[in-house]
Write a protein that holds these residues in place. Sequence first.
Motif, PDB file in Angstrom:
ATOM      1  N   LEU A  12      17.700  58.747  -0.077  1.00 29.66           N
ATOM      2  CA  LEU A  12      17.112  59.414  -1.246  1.00 29.66           C
ATOM      3  C   LEU A  12      18.211  59.961  -2.150  1.00 29.66           C
ATOM      4  O   LEU A  12      18.180  59.773  -3.368  1.00 29.66           O
ATOM      5  CB  LEU A  12      16.190  60.535  -0.782  1.00 29.66           C
ATOM      6  N   ARG A  13      19.201  60.614  -1.568  1.00 27.77           N
ATOM      7  CA  ARG A  13      20.312  61.184  -2.334  1.00 27.77           C
ATOM      8  C   ARG A  13      21.084  60.090  -3.062  1.00 27.77           C
ATOM      9  O   ARG A  13      21.437  60.233  -4.235  1.00 27.77           O
ATOM     10  CB  ARG A  13      21.239  61.966  -1.406  1.00 27.77           C
ATOM     11  N   MET A  14      21.344  58.957  -2.388  1.00 25.72           N
ATOM     12  CA  MET A  14      22.109  57.872  -2.998  1.00 25.72           C
ATOM     13  C   MET A  14      21.372  57.297  -4.215  1.00 25.72           C
ATOM     14  O   MET A  14      21.972  57.094  -5.277  1.00 25.72           O
ATOM     15  CB  MET A  14      22.342  56.761  -1.984  1.00 25.72           C
ATOM     16  N   ILE A  15      20.068  57.077  -4.072  1.00 25.87           N
ATOM     17  CA  ILE A  15      19.301  56.503  -5.170  1.00 25.87           C
ATOM     18  C   ILE A  15      19.252  57.456  -6.359  1.00 25.87           C
ATOM     19  O   ILE A  15      19.451  57.058  -7.510  1.00 25.87           O
ATOM     20  CB  ILE A  15      17.881  56.136  -4.697  1.00 25.87           C
ATOM     21  N   VAL A  16      19.026  58.729  -6.092  1.00 29.08           N
ATOM     22  CA  VAL A  16      18.926  59.704  -7.184  1.00 29.08           C
ATOM     23  C   VAL A  16      20.279  59.902  -7.867  1.00 29.08           C
ATOM     24  O   VAL A  16      20.348  60.018  -9.096  1.00 29.08           O
ATOM     25  CB  VAL A  16      18.352  61.038  -6.660  1.00 29.08           C
ATOM     26  N   ILE A  17      21.366  59.907  -7.112  1.00 29.86           N
ATOM     27  CA  ILE A  17      22.693  60.062  -7.720  1.00 29.86           C
ATOM     28  C   ILE A  17      23.029  58.862  -8.603  1.00 29.86           C
ATOM     29  O   ILE A  17      23.556  59.021  -9.712  1.00 29.86           O
ATOM     30  CB  ILE A  17      23.768  60.289  -6.629  1.00 29.86           C
ATOM     31  N   GLN A  18      22.720  57.655  -8.125  1.00 34.24           N
ATOM     32  CA  GLN A  18      22.970  56.475  -8.956  1.00 34.24           C
ATOM     33  C   GLN A  18      22.137  56.509 -10.233  1.00 34.24           C
ATOM     34  O   GLN A  18      22.630  56.177 -11.316  1.00 34.24           O
ATOM     35  CB  GLN A  18      22.676  55.201  -8.167  1.00 34.24           C
ATOM     36  N   ALA A  19      20.895  56.923 -10.118  1.00 30.47           N
ATOM     37  CA  ALA A  19      20.039  57.029 -11.306  1.00 30.47           C
ATOM     38  C   ALA A  19      20.557  58.112 -12.247  1.00 30.47           C
ATOM     39  O   ALA A  19      20.546  57.934 -13.466  1.00 30.47           O
ATOM     40  CB  ALA A  19      18.604  57.320 -10.892  1.00 30.47           C
ATOM     41  N   ALA A  20      21.004  59.238 -11.686  1.00 28.75           N
ATOM     42  CA  ALA A  20      21.506  60.336 -12.522  1.00 28.75           C
ATOM     43  C   ALA A  20      22.734  59.901 -13.312  1.00 28.75           C
ATOM     44  O   ALA A  20      22.904  60.300 -14.476  1.00 28.75           O
ATOM     45  CB  ALA A  20      21.820  61.554 -11.662  1.00 28.75           C
ATOM     46  N   SER A  71      12.855  58.225 -11.411  1.00 29.21           N
ATOM     47  CA  SER A  71      13.727  57.642 -10.392  1.00 29.21           C
ATOM     48  C   SER A  71      13.480  58.237  -9.016  1.00 29.21           C
ATOM     49  O   SER A  71      13.720  57.582  -8.004  1.00 29.21           O
ATOM     50  CB  SER A  71      15.192  57.804 -10.789  1.00 29.21           C
ATOM     51  N   VAL A  72      12.991  59.457  -8.949  1.00 24.71           N
ATOM     52  CA  VAL A  72      12.734  60.093  -7.658  1.00 24.71           C
ATOM     53  C   VAL A  72      11.506  59.482  -6.994  1.00 24.71           C
ATOM     54  O   VAL A  72      11.482  59.307  -5.766  1.00 24.71           O
ATOM     55  CB  VAL A  72      12.576  61.619  -7.828  1.00 24.71           C
ATOM     56  N   MET A  73      10.501  59.135  -7.770  1.00 24.12           N
ATOM     57  CA  MET A  73       9.271  58.607  -7.186  1.00 24.12           C
ATOM     58  C   MET A  73       9.503  57.336  -6.374  1.00 24.12           C
ATOM     59  O   MET A  73       9.077  57.261  -5.212  1.00 24.12           O
ATOM     60  CB  MET A  73       8.222  58.408  -8.277  1.00 24.12           C
ATOM     61  N   PRO A  74      10.187  56.293  -6.876  1.00 26.75           N
ATOM     62  CA  PRO A  74      10.450  55.121  -6.037  1.00 26.75           C
ATOM     63  C   PRO A  74      11.438  55.416  -4.908  1.00 26.75           C
ATOM     64  O   PRO A  74      11.386  54.788  -3.852  1.00 26.75           O
ATOM     65  CB  PRO A  74      11.020  54.079  -6.990  1.00 26.75           C
ATOM     66  N   ALA A  75      12.339  56.373  -5.122  1.00 28.59           N
ATOM     67  CA  ALA A  75      13.286  56.722  -4.059  1.00 28.59           C
ATOM     68  C   ALA A  75      12.563  57.343  -2.870  1.00 28.59           C
ATOM     69  O   ALA A  75      12.877  57.038  -1.715  1.00 28.59           O
ATOM     70  CB  ALA A  75      14.343  57.682  -4.599  1.00 28.59           C
ATOM     71  N   VAL A  76      11.591  58.197  -3.145  1.00 37.10           N
ATOM     72  CA  VAL A  76      10.799  58.787  -2.059  1.00 37.10           C
ATOM     73  C   VAL A  76       9.995  57.703  -1.359  1.00 37.10           C
ATOM     74  O   VAL A  76       9.898  57.687  -0.124  1.00 37.10           O
ATOM     75  CB  VAL A  76       9.886  59.901  -2.617  1.00 37.10           C
ATOM     76  N   SER A  77       9.460  56.785  -2.122  1.00 39.28           N
ATOM     77  CA  SER A  77       8.711  55.679  -1.527  1.00 39.28           C
ATOM     78  C   SER A  77       9.608  54.827  -0.630  1.00 39.28           C
ATOM     79  O   SER A  77       9.208  54.421   0.457  1.00 39.28           O
ATOM     80  CB  SER A  77       8.108  54.822  -2.626  1.00 39.28           C
ATOM     81  N   ALA A  78      10.823  54.565  -1.069  1.00 40.58           N
ATOM     82  CA  ALA A  78      11.763  53.787  -0.253  1.00 40.58           C
ATOM     83  C   ALA A  78      12.170  54.547   1.001  1.00 40.58           C
ATOM     84  O   ALA A  78      12.325  53.959   2.073  1.00 40.58           O
ATOM     85  CB  ALA A  78      13.003  53.438  -1.076  1.00 40.58           C
ATOM     86  N   ALA A  79      12.323  55.847   0.897  1.00 38.93           N
ATOM     87  CA  ALA A  79      12.711  56.639   2.058  1.00 38.93           C
ATOM     88  C   ALA A  79      11.585  56.742   3.078  1.00 38.93           C
ATOM     89  O   ALA A  79      11.843  56.899   4.268  1.00 38.93           O
ATOM     90  CB  ALA A  79      13.134  58.040   1.611  1.00 38.93           C
ATOM     91  N   ARG A  80      10.343  56.635   2.630  1.00 34.32           N
ATOM     92  CA  ARG A  80       9.203  56.721   3.548  1.00 34.32           C
ATOM     93  C   ARG A  80       8.833  55.374   4.173  1.00 34.32           C
ATOM     94  O   ARG A  80       7.936  55.298   4.986  1.00 34.32           O
ATOM     95  CB  ARG A  80       7.986  57.262   2.807  1.00 34.32           C
ATOM     96  N   THR A  81       9.503  54.322   3.770  1.00 33.49           N
ATOM     97  CA  THR A  81       9.177  52.993   4.257  1.00 33.49           C
ATOM     98  C   THR A  81       9.370  52.917   5.769  1.00 33.49           C
ATOM     99  O   THR A  81      10.372  53.396   6.310  1.00 33.49           O
ATOM    100  CB  THR A  81      10.074  51.948   3.566  1.00 33.49           C
ATOM    101  N   ASP A  82       8.390  52.293   6.438  1.00 35.93           N
ATOM    102  CA  ASP A  82       8.494  52.091   7.880  1.00 35.93           C
ATOM    103  C   ASP A  82       9.445  50.921   8.128  1.00 35.93           C
ATOM    104  O   ASP A  82       9.130  49.770   7.836  1.00 35.93           O
ATOM    105  CB  ASP A  82       7.121  51.812   8.467  1.00 35.93           C
ATOM    106  N   LEU A  83      10.599  51.229   8.661  1.00 36.19           N
ATOM    107  CA  LEU A  83      11.665  50.244   8.818  1.00 36.19           C
ATOM    108  C   LEU A  83      11.268  49.113   9.760  1.00 36.19           C
ATOM    109  O   LEU A  83      11.570  47.948   9.496  1.00 36.19           O
ATOM    110  CB  LEU A  83      12.936  50.947   9.325  1.00 36.19           C
ATOM    111  N   ILE A  84      10.600  49.428  10.825  1.00 39.10           N
ATOM    112  CA  ILE A  84      10.242  48.412  11.815  1.00 39.10           C
ATOM    113  C   ILE A  84       9.296  47.373  11.214  1.00 39.10           C
ATOM    114  O   ILE A  84       9.493  46.162  11.396  1.00 39.10           O
ATOM    115  CB  ILE A  84       9.593  49.079  13.051  1.00 39.10           C
ATOM    116  N   SER A  85       8.304  47.811  10.449  1.00 37.21           N
ATOM    117  CA  SER A  85       7.353  46.850   9.865  1.00 37.21           C
ATOM    118  C   SER A  85       8.048  45.967   8.815  1.00 37.21           C
ATOM    119  O   SER A  85       7.734  44.784   8.704  1.00 37.21           O
ATOM    120  CB  SER A  85       6.164  47.577   9.262  1.00 37.21           C
TER     121      SER A  85
END
Length: 90
Positions: A12-20, A71-85
């Motif tokens: 989440l931090r990486m995505i938001v920093i790149q967007a910022a 930019s935060v909204m898709p970052a939160v969605s990516a962070a909540r993604t179930d990695l195994i699925s």
Amino acid sequence: RLALGASRSDLLRMIVIQAARLILFGGVVGIGFAWLLSGFLASTLVGVSSHDTLSFSLAWALMTVIALIASVMPAVSAARTDLISVLHQE
């Protein structure tokens, strides 16, 4: 990143920093062009001087907040993604 061991907060931090960074660069370029085209802006806006610092600042702040939220909204969605699925689908 998650598959390589990054934590969800790091992602989440990486995505938001790149967007910022992009938002800051775009804001600086936009303010520069607006400053250069201020004569045209003054002729189209009633009651605003050609170099109205308050108008420039408020417009930049509003656009920055909207872009950060966008930019935060898709970052939160990516962070909540179930990695195994996701890995099973690949």
